[in-house]
Design a protein around this motif. Sequence first.
Motif, mmCIF file in Angstrom:
data_model
loop_
_atom_site.group_PDB
_atom_site.id
_atom_site.type_symbol
_atom_site.label_atom_id
_atom_site.label_comp_id
_atom_site.label_asym_id
_atom_site.label_seq_id
_atom_site.Cartn_x
_atom_site.Cartn_y
_atom_site.Cartn_z
ATOM 1 N N GLU A 85 49.909 53.051 -15.971
ATOM 2 C CA GLU A 85 48.739 53.264 -15.127
ATOM 3 C C GLU A 85 47.841 52.034 -15.209
ATOM 4 O O GLU A 85 47.601 51.516 -16.297
ATOM 5 N N GLN A 86 47.393 51.567 -14.068
ATOM 6 C CA GLN A 86 46.473 50.428 -14.081
ATOM 7 C C GLN A 86 45.158 50.811 -13.417
ATOM 8 O O GLN A 86 45.136 51.495 -12.402
ATOM 9 N N HIS A 87 44.087 50.359 -14.049
ATOM 10 C CA HIS A 87 42.730 50.699 -13.611
ATOM 11 C C HIS A 87 42.025 49.463 -13.077
ATOM 12 O O HIS A 87 40.801 49.328 -13.207
ATOM 13 N N GLY A 117 42.620 48.123 -9.854
ATOM 14 C CA GLY A 117 42.616 48.028 -8.389
ATOM 15 C C GLY A 117 43.654 47.073 -7.851
ATOM 16 O O GLY A 117 43.521 46.567 -6.735
ATOM 17 N N HIS A 118 44.700 46.823 -8.625
ATOM 18 C CA HIS A 118 45.760 45.904 -8.207
ATOM 19 C C HIS A 118 46.728 46.583 -7.245
ATOM 20 O O HIS A 118 46.871 47.810 -7.236
ATOM 21 N N ASN A 119 47.417 45.750 -6.462
ATOM 22 C CA ASN A 119 48.362 46.277 -5.476
ATOM 23 C C ASN A 119 49.829 46.072 -5.848
ATOM 24 O O ASN A 119 50.707 46.593 -5.181
ATOM 25 N N SER A 143 49.303 53.219 -5.807
ATOM 26 C CA SER A 143 49.169 51.842 -6.314
ATOM 27 C C SER A 143 48.679 51.777 -7.754
ATOM 28 O O SER A 143 48.699 50.714 -8.359
ATOM 29 N N SER A 144 48.243 52.907 -8.331
ATOM 30 C CA SER A 144 47.742 52.888 -9.705
ATOM 31 C C SER A 144 48.771 53.342 -10.733
ATOM 32 O O SER A 144 48.571 53.144 -11.924
ATOM 33 N N HIS A 145 49.844 53.980 -10.264
ATOM 34 C CA HIS A 145 50.799 54.579 -11.189
ATOM 35 C C HIS A 145 52.216 54.089 -10.924
ATOM 36 O O HIS A 145 52.640 53.947 -9.771
ATOM 37 N N SER A 193 50.629 44.456 -13.902
ATOM 38 C CA SER A 193 50.115 44.545 -12.535
ATOM 39 C C SER A 193 49.449 43.222 -12.172
ATOM 40 O O SER A 193 49.051 42.445 -13.048
#
Lengths: 113, 109
Positions: free
Chosen positions: A24-26, A28-30, A71-73, A93
């Motif tokens: 999981e990224q927090h 805001g990456h695409n 896009s977050s997971h 990410s």
Amino acid sequence: ETGVTQTPRHLVMGMTNKKSLKCEQHLGHNAMYWYKQSAKKPLELMFVYSLEERVENNSVPSRFSPECPNSSHLFLHLHTLQPEDSALYLCASSQSLATGNQFFGPGTRLTVL
Amino acid sequence: KNEVEQSPQNLTAQEGEFITINCSYSVGISALHWLQQHPGGGIVSLFMLSSGKKKHGRLIATINIQEKHSSLHITASHPRDSAVYICAASLVYGSRLTFGEGTQLTVNP
């Protein structure tokens, strides 16, 4: 929570098990990435996702199945693995595919018995 | 032959020493990255550079595009600098990274 997180941090599984790794990224990456790091070898790129679409599959065996629901997971589903699949699996990410600065998660240490 | 090669593979130093890790690449790149990996696995990006030199604290990274070579220097090394340092190249198109094998640095007190 900020940055890139991965769960679980450690996983031991048998060859007949099915398990999943989560990233999981927090930020805001695409773009998101799965890497494999085996002992004494360079990091190997496994999969790349951009805007939830898989854009690269680096000749990875079908026993590894990625999923990117948003896009977050990012998930990596594992089934019928082999002992040689034991490694550190890292998620990363970046803002987009065009930007090279990637942010890495702490990794999942996988042991296949 | 790996497209990105690092030397040395292992490096042991005494606290306070000046350290240099080298990276050579054989492909066209848009940027060169230096990453740090501590025991336990987490990777931290130290530098991304496409020309010249960058400095952050005791760390300095340089790149020579003509010679396809980059160096990471650590001044006044400390035991907490002990880690694996990885060089990675962004290829000309996109952000796909090609990694070197890493340099295991151990700094003894």
